[in-house]
Each structure stands twice: as C-alpha cells, then as structure tokens.
Scaffold this motif. Structure first.
Motif, PDB file in Angstrom:
ATOM      1  N   GLY A  26       0.729 -12.217   3.368  1.00 35.50           N
ATOM      2  CA  GLY A  26      -0.107 -12.281   2.176  1.00 35.50           C
ATOM      3  C   GLY A  26       0.702 -12.864   1.028  1.00 35.50           C
ATOM      4  O   GLY A  26       1.832 -13.286   1.197  1.00 35.50           O
ATOM      5  N   PRO A  84       3.326  -9.364   0.345  1.00 38.20           N
ATOM      6  CA  PRO A  84       3.016  -7.946   0.539  1.00 38.20           C
ATOM      7  C   PRO A  84       2.263  -7.773   1.854  1.00 38.20           C
ATOM      8  O   PRO A  84       1.612  -8.694   2.328  1.00 38.20           O
ATOM      9  N   THR A  87      -0.698  -6.939   3.612  1.00 42.09           N
ATOM     10  CA  THR A  87      -2.113  -6.693   3.335  1.00 42.09           C
ATOM     11  C   THR A  87      -2.711  -5.881   4.476  1.00 42.09           C
ATOM     12  O   THR A  87      -2.167  -5.843   5.583  1.00 42.09           O
ATOM     13  N   CYS A 134       7.642  -9.177  -3.169  1.00 41.32           N
ATOM     14  CA  CYS A 134       6.381  -8.690  -2.603  1.00 41.32           C
ATOM     15  C   CYS A 134       6.613  -7.971  -1.278  1.00 41.32           C
ATOM     16  O   CYS A 134       5.994  -6.948  -1.002  1.00 41.32           O
ATOM     17  N   GLY A 162       5.815  -4.700  -2.616  1.00 42.55           N
ATOM     18  CA  GLY A 162       4.462  -5.080  -2.992  1.00 42.55           C
ATOM     19  C   GLY A 162       4.427  -6.054  -4.154  1.00 42.55           C
ATOM     20  O   GLY A 162       3.424  -6.727  -4.375  1.00 42.55           O
ATOM     21  N   PHE A 209       1.521  -7.671  -6.508  1.00 42.43           N
ATOM     22  CA  PHE A 209       0.284  -7.247  -5.853  1.00 42.43           C
ATOM     23  C   PHE A 209       0.243  -5.740  -5.617  1.00 42.43           C
ATOM     24  O   PHE A 209      -0.730  -5.224  -5.070  1.00 42.43           O
ATOM     25  N   VAL A 250      -3.784  -4.244  -0.482  1.00 43.03           N
ATOM     26  CA  VAL A 250      -2.361  -4.281  -0.133  1.00 43.03           C
ATOM     27  C   VAL A 250      -1.873  -2.901   0.265  1.00 43.03           C
ATOM     28  O   VAL A 250      -2.096  -1.915  -0.440  1.00 43.03           O
TER      29      VAL A 250
END
Length: 168
Positions: free
Chosen positions: A50, A91, A93, A119, A123, A126, A132
C-alpha cells in the motif's frame, strides 16, 4: 517572443558519485557476509503493501548504474520461494495482509523481513486509517526497520549489509 527551453538541456543536479573505494568495500563486505551466512548472494523479494510507492521507487534506484545492486551480490527474484529477504514497503493494508502472510510462509528459512520506510515501520502518514492494519509489525516481526520517507538507496544498501552481518 521567447521560446521555452526546448533546445537546451534541462537544469538538473549531477548524479551522486560515491567513491570507488567505498563501493568496493561495501560490495566486498556484503558479499562475504552473505556467502558466510547463506553460501551465495542475497536474493530479495519486494512486496508493496500500500502507500505512495516512494519507497518502491528508491528501491528501484538501487538497481541503477549509480548504486549497482547486482554488483554487490544482491538480486531481486520474482517469487518469495527463492527469496532470502522480503522487503516490505508501504503500510500493511487490510486487503494485503493475507498476501504478505502467504509470501512470508513461502520463503525458505532463514528468511528476513525488512520494513522499508516509515509507512512499513509504523503505518507512517496512513496510520489510523480504517483501511490500514499498521506497519509490518502488525502482521509479523521485522528483522530490520529502515525508517525514512523514503529511505535513500544508500540507506537501503547499508541496512541490508547490517542485517546480513548481524546474522552471520
């Protein structure tokens, strides 16, 4: 009427030129460590879970003429079944969680998991989104965390070297 810069070269920064000795030392250390640990060079599999793909672009830059990933004994493989390290960017997802788990399960031991970028570490920007799960830590423990938005190709190479040397 002045024409735009169609006939002249664009203004750009010169590419970075690391010293030949630095690249040679890094290549020798990485290859020696990987051969001691694995008996061959390090095989990498990238999984984008993601995010904006900034980290993926920097990872691609590790393969260009400036950084020459292949000359350091590292290579990308198309299947996690052939990979020694799983490089996770973005991240995790909700719709990629199962794919990431399956990729890790398909890897032979010893398999390393690398969280590539902010990420993947926690994370990033996001964090807190309904779609997420969080960073890689939400699914599996990473062996290496490379923070940065995005981390530079040199940081990626140095991180992989540190991972292989720590495991050797």
């Amino acid at each position: 009427m002045k024409l735009p810069r169609l006939l002249t070269r664009p203004i750009a920064q010169p590419p970075p030129h690391p010293s030949a000795q630095l690249v040679g030392d890094l290549a020798a250390r990485l290859e020696a460590s990987a051969r001691r640990r694995l008996g061959r060079g390090l095989a990498l599999r990238h999984i984008g879970t993601g995010g904006c793909d900034g980290c993926a672009l920097e990872l691609i830059a590790t393969r260009n003429l400036v950084h020459e990933l292949e000359s350091l004994g590292l290579r990308f493989v198309d299947s996690p079944r052939h990979a020694d390290a799983l490089l996770v960017s973005g991240p995790v997802t909700r719709n990629m969680r199962e794919a990431l788990e399956q990729a890790r399960a398909a890897m032979p031991e010893p398999g390393f998991v690398v969280a590539l970028g902010d990420c993947a570490v926690d994370g990033g920007v996001f964090k807190g989104s309904y779609a997420v799960e969080g960073g890689v830590e939400a699914v599996m423990p990473p062996d290496l965390r490379l923070p940065g938005c995005p981390p530079s190709p040199r940081q990626v190479l140095e991180g992989l070297l540190a991972l292989v040397e720590a495991q050797a």
